[in-house]
Design a protein around this motif. Structure first.
Motif, PDB file in Angstrom:
ATOM      1  N   VAL A   1       0.838  -1.204   0.000  1.00  0.00           N
ATOM      2  CA  VAL A   1       0.000   0.000   0.000  1.00  0.00           C
ATOM      3  C   VAL A   1       0.870   1.250   0.000  1.00  0.00           C
ATOM      4  CG1 VAL A   1      -1.765   1.272   1.265  1.00  0.00           C
ATOM      5  CG2 VAL A   1      -1.868  -1.225   1.153  1.00  0.00           C
ATOM      6  N   ILE A   2       1.937   1.240   0.801  1.00  0.00           N
ATOM      7  CA  ILE A   2       2.847   2.391   0.837  1.00  0.00           C
ATOM      8  C   ILE A   2       3.529   2.575  -0.517  1.00  0.00           C
ATOM      9  CG2 ILE A   2       4.965   3.271   1.888  1.00  0.00           C
ATOM     10  CD1 ILE A   2       4.111   1.845   4.474  1.00  0.00           C
ATOM     11  N   TYR A   3       3.966   1.479  -1.115  1.00  0.00           N
ATOM     12  CA  TYR A   3       4.664   1.558  -2.404  1.00  0.00           C
ATOM     13  C   TYR A   3       3.758   2.122  -3.501  1.00  0.00           C
ATOM     14  CZ  TYR A   3       7.032  -0.008  -6.648  1.00  0.00           C
ATOM     15  OH  TYR A   3       7.621  -0.052  -7.888  1.00  0.00           O
ATOM     16  N   VAL A   4       2.506   1.666  -3.540  1.00  0.00           N
ATOM     17  CA  VAL A   4       1.582   2.137  -4.568  1.00  0.00           C
ATOM     18  C   VAL A   4       1.197   3.595  -4.334  1.00  0.00           C
ATOM     19  CG1 VAL A   4      -0.725   1.817  -5.523  1.00  0.00           C
ATOM     20  CG2 VAL A   4       0.705  -0.172  -5.061  1.00  0.00           C
ATOM     21  N   THR A   5       0.957   3.964  -3.086  1.00  0.00           N
ATOM     22  CA  THR A   5       0.527   5.337  -2.794  1.00  0.00           C
ATOM     23  C   THR A   5       1.633   6.333  -3.107  1.00  0.00           C
ATOM     24  OG1 THR A   5      -0.844   4.428  -1.016  1.00  0.00           O
ATOM     25  CG2 THR A   5      -0.508   6.812  -1.044  1.00  0.00           C
ATOM     26  N   LYS A   6       2.882   5.958  -2.896  1.00  0.00           N
ATOM     27  CA  LYS A   6       3.990   6.869  -3.169  1.00  0.00           C
ATOM     28  C   LYS A   6       4.124   7.199  -4.652  1.00  0.00           C
ATOM     29  CE  LYS A   6       7.334   6.632   0.556  1.00  0.00           C
ATOM     30  NZ  LYS A   6       8.754   6.342   0.906  1.00  0.00           N
TER      31      LYS A   6
END
Length: 267
Positions: free
Chosen positions: A114-119
């Motif tokens: 989720v962090i990777y996609v949101t960034k």
């Protein structure tokens, strides 16, 4: 905005979870009816991990929804649902009821994705946002754990341990993240003032609407119309006002009524 929401979420949830994990064994020990929960302490650890990681992933999912990436959030929901249905039966068959908590903790590790996609869509720094709450929560956990081992021997000391942990966390956060706390508190106060002003506006509109409806109803129920009232003489108006104020000086003459034979008779 994402960093502020992450900081607020983590600052409240991380210390609560650490305090719950540390104080739970003491409450189970000193409250007799809580002794039945002793076998599920292992599950509490994994549920706490799940809640901590969800405190990070939930604001990010909301941010993706806010920028219109609904398909991405739908993909995450489908993956989490499928993983829950696959992992939960397997782990529960292997580890019993603790397997459900273990499955939820494993699924919550997807916060990395989720962090990777949101960034890719919104720039933010997870480490700087979550460092101080995490560090202060660990400091609070270490202090309360040491206090519990050394001094806690009854329920009242358990409450004292909880209060000391809260003070340690609040003091350490104020020392290390004073500016961030001030900014977040100011933002919350502005939002509360905005909500209060909107509430007063809505209350005023509703009060005005209710008052106008009552005025219309009173006009409809009035036996004398405005046109008839305007035709009244000044003397009649004075008499009616005196009657309304309870004056006894006004003498009302009895009306005459027509009898059977045409003669008038006083009432």
């Amino acid at each position: 905005a994402i960093e502020k929401s992450l900081f607020a979420s983590v600052s409240l949830i991380f210390p609560a979870l650490v305090g719950l994990v540390i104080s739970a064994p003491y409450f189970i020990r000193f409250i007799p009816k809580y002794s039945v929960y002793e076998p599920i302490f292992f599950s509490l650890l994994f549920f706490a991990l799940n809640a901590a990681l969800s405190a990070v992933s939930t604001p990010l999912i909301n941010a993706l929804n806010a920028i219109g990436k609904i398909k991405l959030t739908l993909v995450f929901m489908i993956v989490w649902t499928v993983a829950t249905w696959v992992l939960t039966p397997i782990l529960m068959f292997t580890y019993g009821f603790n397997g459900f908590a273990l499955a939820s903790a494993i699924i919550s590790l997807s916060v990395i994705a989720v962090i990777y996609v949101t960034k890719k869509y919104v720039p933010f720094n997870v480490f700087n946002t979550t460092f101080y709450p995490t560090f202060c929560s660990l400091v609070m956990g270490g202090m309360t754990y040491a206090f519990g081992i050394s001094f806690v021997d009854n329920l009242w000391m358990t409450f004292a341990m909880v209060i000391i942990g809260m003070l340690v966390y609040a003091g350490s956060m104020w020392l290390l993240a004073k500016e961030q706390l001030k900014a977040d508190i100011a933002l919350v106060m502005r939002n509360l003032r905005l909500i209060a002003s909107v509430s007063r506006l809505v209350y005023g509109i509703l009060s005005l609407t209710w008052g106008s409806q009552q005025l219309l109803l009173s006009r409809k129920s009035c036996p004398i119309s405005r046109q008839k009232f305007s035709k009244l003489t000044t003397v009649d108006r004075k008499k009616s006002s005196k009657q309304l104020h309870g004056s006894t000086n006004v003498v009302i003459k009895p009306k005459k009524r027509q009898t059977k034979y045409g003669a008038s008779k006083k009432k």
